[in-house]
Scaffold this active site. Sequence first.
Site, mmCIF file in Angstrom:
data_model
loop_
_atom_site.group_PDB
_atom_site.id
_atom_site.type_symbol
_atom_site.label_atom_id
_atom_site.label_comp_id
_atom_site.label_asym_id
_atom_site.label_seq_id
_atom_site.Cartn_x
_atom_site.Cartn_y
_atom_site.Cartn_z
ATOM 1 N N SER A 1 5.548 -13.205 13.747
ATOM 2 C CA SER A 1 6.387 -13.727 12.756
ATOM 3 C C SER A 1 5.893 -14.019 11.373
ATOM 4 O O SER A 1 5.622 -13.164 10.712
ATOM 5 C CB SER A 1 7.145 -15.163 13.459
ATOM 6 O OG SER A 1 8.342 -15.491 12.742
ATOM 7 N N ASP B 1 16.428 -8.097 16.993
ATOM 8 C CA ASP B 1 15.690 -9.396 16.314
ATOM 9 C C ASP B 1 16.847 -9.928 15.443
ATOM 10 O O ASP B 1 17.209 -9.273 14.467
ATOM 11 C CB ASP B 1 14.270 -9.128 15.765
ATOM 12 C CG ASP B 1 13.697 -10.258 15.219
ATOM 13 O OD1 ASP B 1 14.183 -11.248 14.854
ATOM 14 O OD2 ASP B 1 12.455 -10.423 15.345
ATOM 15 N N HIS C 1 14.052 -12.151 18.325
ATOM 16 C CA HIS C 1 12.898 -12.570 17.829
ATOM 17 C C HIS C 1 12.145 -13.480 18.919
ATOM 18 O O HIS C 1 12.515 -13.907 19.803
ATOM 19 C CB HIS C 1 13.045 -13.773 16.645
ATOM 20 C CG HIS C 1 12.003 -13.889 15.765
ATOM 21 N ND1 HIS C 1 11.678 -12.888 14.974
ATOM 22 C CD2 HIS C 1 11.283 -15.023 15.440
ATOM 23 C CE1 HIS C 1 10.688 -13.352 14.092
ATOM 24 N NE2 HIS C 1 10.455 -14.533 14.415
#
Length: 336
Positions: free
Chosen positions: A161, A270, A302
């Site tokens: 991330s 995502d 995600h």
Amino acid sequence: MGRQGLATIMGGLALSLSLAGSALSQVVPRTEIYPPHNASFPAGVTGLPDLMYQTIPGYRPMKLDLYLPATPGPKPLVIYVHGGGWTGGTQRLAGTFDSWPAILARLAARGYVVASVSYRLSGEARFPAAIQDVKASIRWLRANAAKYDIDPSRVLLWGGSAGGQLVALAGTSCGVATLSPLPNEGSVEAGTVRGGSASDCVQGVVDFYGISDLAAMDAGVPVNAPLTTAGQYLGCQTALCAPSLVASASPITYVDAKDPPFLLVHGTRDRTVPYAQSELLAAALRAKGVPVELAPIPGADHSFVMGSPEKNAAVNDQVLAKVFAFIDATIGKPAK
């Protein structure tokens, strides 16, 4: 007591204070002194938590955790950079993985030195602070290679991330002066070496669902809306930032033929960082002839969220197997 005697006493006191002040001004900066609280993991791996790699006046000390295998001799280094939208997170958490330190220790048991680093968050300092910290950690670990049995010629970054964006940025921006740690920044830990002159270039990158082009993020966000996490990272709503600032924070800006091999792992569903972000970076790397593998995780959101703990765990095992194989192939699995 007469005036002459008092003057003599006061003069002596002034001289003592002057000497004391002079001595204090010459004290070498020291690290925190506290009994070591090392950890033990399976297969003889030793954990060294909270090693201070950098001190910057006005900020908390930057620290990292180190996982050392029992095997002797110099070993390749893997550095993990955590996520959290640049606003939070710690070096001991990663997505839906359980017991992240235990997973990093598993990697160390394969014959790698593994570090997991902290960095300044956007509420503490905006871009480029976080990438400067990541690069400072690389330099510090290289500068202390002899102390921790690190092979400084084999270093790989891994992040998820926000950490994915940072490792991709570090991997593509080798030698970019504007993203380098500021002069004289580095650890003051007693008995170690500052990392200022060491290289921050790396030999491999593993990027989990990181942003590669910030200009493509926040499209359609009203300019008067509260800052998104990307906006907090940059210090301005992305649409209102100077284009040069947005480009300077985007890994895709720096892609060239000298970049190291990349593994990009991204969920196809995502909703936080679109899968297209990894597609953009993969295409840019391929266009320059850089080895890159794009590994889609079908149906994953995600953090590789799949909808149930059982499905999450199965995907996590699949992803780790791919990552460990890539690390072995890229910086070389050492002999056991």
